[in-house]
Design an enzyme around this catalytic site. Structure first.
Site, mmCIF file in Angstrom:
data_model
loop_
_atom_site.group_PDB
_atom_site.id
_atom_site.type_symbol
_atom_site.label_atom_id
_atom_site.label_comp_id
_atom_site.label_asym_id
_atom_site.label_seq_id
_atom_site.Cartn_x
_atom_site.Cartn_y
_atom_site.Cartn_z
ATOM 1 N N GLY A 48 -9.623 -12.100 0.740
ATOM 2 C CA GLY A 48 -9.774 -10.761 1.292
ATOM 3 C C GLY A 48 -10.361 -9.837 0.246
ATOM 4 C CD GLN A 53 -9.723 -5.620 -3.606
ATOM 5 O OE1 GLN A 53 -9.825 -6.004 -2.454
ATOM 6 N NE2 GLN A 53 -9.250 -6.383 -4.570
ATOM 7 C CB CYS A 96 -4.736 -8.348 -6.006
ATOM 8 S SG CYS A 96 -5.877 -7.033 -5.538
ATOM 9 C CG LEU A 97 -10.340 -11.146 -5.459
ATOM 10 C CD1 LEU A 97 -11.554 -11.008 -4.550
ATOM 11 C CD2 LEU A 97 -10.462 -12.399 -6.314
ATOM 12 C CG HIS A 138 -3.230 -7.880 -0.276
ATOM 13 N ND1 HIS A 138 -2.475 -8.352 -1.325
ATOM 14 C CD2 HIS A 138 -4.385 -7.417 -0.832
ATOM 15 C CE1 HIS A 138 -3.145 -8.164 -2.469
ATOM 16 N NE2 HIS A 138 -4.310 -7.611 -2.191
ATOM 17 C CD GLU A 139 -7.735 -7.458 1.222
ATOM 18 O OE1 GLU A 139 -8.301 -6.496 0.655
ATOM 19 O OE2 GLU A 139 -7.339 -8.463 0.613
ATOM 20 C CG HIS A 142 -6.676 -3.261 -1.617
ATOM 21 N ND1 HIS A 142 -6.529 -2.932 -2.947
ATOM 22 C CD2 HIS A 142 -6.569 -4.608 -1.554
ATOM 23 C CE1 HIS A 142 -6.334 -4.042 -3.648
ATOM 24 N NE2 HIS A 142 -6.341 -5.072 -2.828
#
Ligand code: ZN
Length: 162
Positions: A48, A53, A96-97, A138-139, A142
């Site tokens: 994701g 991000q 997470c990236l 999760h996204e 963000h």
């Protein structure tokens, strides 16, 4: 051509800003951003990626819950709204990236319904469970300036392999 974008790391204030609604999902700029985000997620082996991000404070995220690399299952969410969540929750290890080498279990509802515009700008309703429901939440966080490290019960640091 899709470009690989730079993934912003924790500590950058853009990750903590509430993202803004996309006014024109069908515009070439947004379509390009979505393609770039998919390419960037793929390159990073992520499941994701939210627009915040890559430094764009817009309500967009992309998800790929492929079981295998060959079978991509890509979803695009533009101006998403979570409608219902199940009362039953479960823990799951998240990473997470934008928060490299840190993992931790987060409790989240197991199922949800989300209303969103898809890649074509059409309004769709998706019922999600399992990994898809997990990644969506999760996204979605963000887009509201929340990171999983805010919610994790504990955090683990993954040592770099030499
Ligand atoms: Zn993340």
């Amino acid at each position: 051509m899709a470009k690989i974008l730079k993934i912003i790391q924790e500590g950058d204030p853009v990750l903590r800003k509430k993202a803004e609604l996309v006014e024109n999902p069908k515009s070439p700029e947004i379509q390009q951003l979505v393609s770039d985000m998919i390419a960037t997620m793929r390159k990073a082996n992520g499941i994701g990626l939210a627009a915040t991000q890559v430094g764009k404070s817009l309500r967009i995220f992309v998800v790929n819950i492929a079981e295998e690399k060959q079978k991509e299952e890509i979803y695009v969410f533009i101006n998403p709204e979570i409608k219902d969540v199940s009362p039953d929750k479960s823990p799951f290890e998240e990473g997470c990236l934008s928060v490299e080498k840190i993992w931790g279990p987060v409790m989240r509802p197991k199922k949800l319904t989300i209303k969103t515009l898809n890649k074509n700008g059409d309004l769709v309703k998706i019922r999600a469970k399992g990994l898809l429901a997990r990644v969506i939440q999760h996204e979605m966080d963000h887009l509201n300036g929340i990171l999983f490290i805010d919610k994790a019960e504990k955090l683990y640091k993954i040592e770099e392999k030499k």
